[in-house]
Design a protein around this motif. Structure first.
Motif, PDB file in Angstrom:
ATOM      1  N   ASN A  78       0.754  -1.232   0.022  1.00 12.14           N
ATOM      2  CA  ASN A  78      -0.058  -0.173   0.034  1.00 12.14           C
ATOM      3  C   ASN A  78       0.771   1.355   0.157  1.00 12.14           C
ATOM      4  OD1 ASN A  78       0.846  -0.069   2.559  1.00 12.14           O
ATOM      5  ND2 ASN A  78      -1.041   0.312   3.607  1.00 12.14           N
ATOM      6  N   ASN A  79       2.109   1.218  -0.484  1.00  9.71           N
ATOM      7  CA  ASN A  79       3.078   2.196  -0.430  1.00  9.71           C
ATOM      8  C   ASN A  79       3.408   2.879   0.853  1.00  9.71           C
ATOM      9  OD1 ASN A  79       3.579   2.266  -3.278  1.00  9.71           O
ATOM     10  ND2 ASN A  79       1.602   3.295  -3.606  1.00  9.71           N
ATOM     11  N   GLU A  80       3.569   2.046   2.043  1.00  8.50           N
ATOM     12  CA  GLU A  80       4.043   2.590   3.194  1.00  8.50           C
ATOM     13  C   GLU A  80       5.255   1.610   3.492  1.00  8.50           C
ATOM     14  OE1 GLU A  80      -0.292   3.827   5.517  1.00  8.50           O
ATOM     15  OE2 GLU A  80       0.461   1.730   5.589  1.00  8.50           O
ATOM     16  N   VAL A  81       5.870   2.253   4.381  1.00 10.75           N
ATOM     17  CA  VAL A  81       6.976   1.585   5.167  1.00 10.75           C
ATOM     18  C   VAL A  81       6.701   1.122   6.581  1.00 10.75           C
ATOM     19  CG1 VAL A  81       9.445   1.852   5.933  1.00 10.75           C
ATOM     20  CG2 VAL A  81       8.817   2.866   3.688  1.00 10.75           C
ATOM     21  N   VAL A  82       7.003   0.071   6.802  1.00  9.57           N
ATOM     22  CA  VAL A  82       7.001  -0.457   8.244  1.00  9.57           C
ATOM     23  C   VAL A  82       8.376  -0.969   8.994  1.00  9.57           C
ATOM     24  CG1 VAL A  82       5.980  -2.429   9.486  1.00  9.57           C
ATOM     25  CG2 VAL A  82       4.514  -1.610   7.841  1.00  9.57           C
ATOM     26  N   ALA A  83       8.271  -0.336   9.879  1.00  4.79           N
ATOM     27  CA  ALA A  83       9.747  -0.642  10.787  1.00  4.79           C
ATOM     28  C   ALA A  83       9.314  -1.675  11.809  1.00  4.79           C
ATOM     29  CB  ALA A  83      10.232   0.719  11.270  1.00  4.79           C
ATOM     30  N   ILE A  84      10.125  -2.654  11.831  1.00  8.16           N
ATOM     31  CA  ILE A  84       9.780  -3.390  13.086  1.00  8.16           C
ATOM     32  C   ILE A  84      11.202  -3.665  13.929  1.00  8.16           C
ATOM     33  CG2 ILE A  84       9.567  -6.131  13.870  1.00  8.16           C
ATOM     34  CD1 ILE A  84       8.081  -6.485  11.179  1.00  8.16           C
ATOM     35  N   PHE A  85      10.982  -3.405  15.356  1.00 13.74           N
ATOM     36  CA  PHE A  85      12.180  -3.154  16.177  1.00 13.74           C
ATOM     37  C   PHE A  85      11.630  -3.509  17.892  1.00 13.74           C
ATOM     38  CE2 PHE A  85       9.703   0.409  17.307  1.00 13.74           C
ATOM     39  CZ  PHE A  85      10.099   0.965  18.705  1.00 13.74           C
ATOM     40  N   LYS A  86      12.651  -4.195  18.296  1.00 10.73           N
ATOM     41  CA  LYS A  86      12.405  -4.427  19.804  1.00 10.73           C
ATOM     42  C   LYS A  86      13.611  -3.575  20.630  1.00 10.73           C
ATOM     43  CE  LYS A  86      12.062  -8.131  22.945  1.00 10.73           C
ATOM     44  NZ  LYS A  86      12.239  -9.645  22.963  1.00 10.73           N
ATOM     45  N   SER A  87      13.051  -2.740  21.691  1.00 13.96           N
ATOM     46  CA  SER A  87      13.970  -1.873  22.209  1.00 13.96           C
ATOM     47  C   SER A  87      14.437  -2.361  23.494  1.00 13.96           C
ATOM     48  CB  SER A  87      13.206  -0.551  22.948  1.00 13.96           C
ATOM     49  OG  SER A  87      12.119  -1.186  23.667  1.00 13.96           O
ATOM     50  N   LEU A  88      15.452  -1.738  23.942  1.00 16.88           N
ATOM     51  CA  LEU A  88      16.458  -2.488  25.044  1.00 16.88           C
ATOM     52  C   LEU A  88      15.879  -1.603  26.346  1.00 16.88           C
ATOM     53  CD1 LEU A  88      19.640  -2.544  22.981  1.00 16.88           C
ATOM     54  CD2 LEU A  88      18.231  -4.332  23.399  1.00 16.88           C
ATOM     55  N   GLU A  89      16.669  -2.128  27.495  1.00 18.74           N
ATOM     56  CA  GLU A  89      16.707  -1.368  28.672  1.00 18.74           C
ATOM     57  C   GLU A  89      17.268  -0.114  28.482  1.00 18.74           C
ATOM     58  OE1 GLU A  89      14.683  -2.280  31.581  1.00 18.74           O
ATOM     59  OE2 GLU A  89      14.170  -3.924  30.388  1.00 18.74           O
ATOM     60  N   GLU A  90      18.297  -0.013  27.647  1.00 18.42           N
ATOM     61  CA  GLU A  90      19.030   1.386  27.723  1.00 18.42           C
ATOM     62  C   GLU A  90      18.276   2.240  26.955  1.00 18.42           C
ATOM     63  OE1 GLU A  90      21.945  -2.229  28.236  1.00 18.42           O
ATOM     64  OE2 GLU A  90      20.299  -1.716  26.766  1.00 18.42           O
ATOM     65  N   HIS A  91      16.932   1.877  26.465  1.00 14.50           N
ATOM     66  CA  HIS A  91      16.182   2.871  25.717  1.00 14.50           C
ATOM     67  C   HIS A  91      15.367   3.511  26.658  1.00 14.50           C
ATOM     68  CE1 HIS A  91      17.505   0.553  22.166  1.00 14.50           C
ATOM     69  NE2 HIS A  91      18.377   1.416  22.175  1.00 14.50           N
ATOM     70  N   GLN A  92      15.335   3.174  27.886  1.00 19.15           N
ATOM     71  CA  GLN A  92      14.245   3.722  28.886  1.00 19.15           C
ATOM     72  C   GLN A  92      14.177   5.121  29.192  1.00 19.15           C
ATOM     73  OE1 GLN A  92      14.014   1.245  32.677  1.00 19.15           O
ATOM     74  NE2 GLN A  92      14.620   3.068  33.596  1.00 19.15           N
ATOM     75  N   SER A  93      13.228   5.658  29.589  1.00 16.55           N
ATOM     76  CA  SER A  93      12.884   6.772  30.276  1.00 16.55           C
ATOM     77  C   SER A  93      12.571   6.792  31.565  1.00 16.55           C
ATOM     78  CB  SER A  93      12.063   7.878  29.436  1.00 16.55           C
ATOM     79  OG  SER A  93      10.743   7.322  29.400  1.00 16.55           O
ATOM     80  N   TYR A  94      10.999   6.736  31.815  1.00 11.71           N
ATOM     81  CA  TYR A  94      10.582   6.158  33.106  1.00 11.71           C
ATOM     82  C   TYR A  94      10.671   4.701  33.000  1.00 11.71           C
ATOM     83  CZ  TYR A  94       8.487  10.742  33.250  1.00 11.71           C
ATOM     84  OH  TYR A  94       8.479  11.960  33.187  1.00 11.71           O
ATOM     85  N   PRO A  95      10.635   3.799  34.129  1.00  9.82           N
ATOM     86  CA  PRO A  95      10.894   2.351  34.321  1.00  9.82           C
ATOM     87  C   PRO A  95      10.005   1.761  33.523  1.00  9.82           C
ATOM     88  CG  PRO A  95      11.311   3.369  36.536  1.00  9.82           C
ATOM     89  CD  PRO A  95      10.760   4.468  35.663  1.00  9.82           C
ATOM     90  N   GLY A  96      10.472   0.903  32.473  1.00  7.82           N
ATOM     91  CA  GLY A  96       9.654   0.127  31.645  1.00  7.82           C
ATOM     92  C   GLY A  96       8.996   0.818  30.429  1.00  7.82           C
ATOM     93  N   ARG A  97       9.382   1.923  30.394  1.00  7.35           N
ATOM     94  CA  ARG A  97       8.815   2.777  29.118  1.00  7.35           C
ATOM     95  C   ARG A  97       9.916   3.410  28.114  1.00  7.35           C
ATOM     96  NH1 ARG A  97       4.485   0.757  30.013  1.00  7.35           N
ATOM     97  NH2 ARG A  97       3.170   1.592  31.621  1.00  7.35           N
TER      98      ARG A  97
END
Length: 167
Positions: A35-54
């Motif tokens: 449909n002419n869109e781009v989809v990214a698939i990713f999994k974040s790490l603990e190092e990407h945290q702001s508030y705990p678990g977010r």
């Protein structure tokens, strides 16, 4: 709704979003769908945290920026989107350590500039973050040295690459 994957886009070595050799990066994979869109698939790490678990809002911004910016590559694989402006709305917290999808598309395209929108989708399909951006169109040789495409920019195929993506 399920969409057929038409093409996988390149990854780099060290980019914080798509760098496969960046130990602290998202290691996102990008797919062009029917449909002419781009989809990214990713999994974040603990190092990407702001508030705990977010997920940190800046990381959410980075993945949305890159996903929307890559939408121009559907029309021209040698053209890149260089960010002029990016606006985000944070609607729901984005969890860590969970595979997520980001969808990006072009909504306006002129000779030198394009505009796009995108969203981060939670695993249940809810929209967590939305973005709208404006980008200059630039070939990679105007952004960085020409060796980048040979040394740093490759399609990394995997047996885990989806044939269809449900969004």
């Amino acid at each position: 709704m399920k969409y057929r994957v038409l093409k996988k886009q390149h990854n780099s070595k060290k980019c914080i979003v798509c760098g496969m050799e960046n130990n602290l990066g998202l290691k996102a994979s990008f797919y062009e769908i029917e449909n002419n869109e781009v989809v990214a698939i990713f999994k974040s790490l603990e190092e990407h945290q702001s508030y705990p678990g977010r997920l940190h809002g800046g990381i959410a911004s980075a993945i949305l920026d890159e996903t929307i910016g890559r939408a121009i590559m559907i029309k021209d694989p040698n053209m890149w989107g260089v960010t002029i402006e990016l606006n985000l709305k944070y609607k729901k917290p984005v969890p860590l350590n969970e595979e997520l999808k980001v969808v990006g598309r072009i909504i306006k395209d002129t000779r030198r500039v394009f505009e796009g929108t995108g969203e981060i989708l939670l695993s249940n399909g809810e929209v967590a973050v939305t973005a709208q951006g404006k980008y200059f169109k630039m070939p990679v040789d105007k952004i960085t040295d020409s060796e980048f495409q040979e040394d740093e920019w490759k399609i990394i195929a995997s047996s885990k690459d989806p044939k269809e993506i449900d969004i």
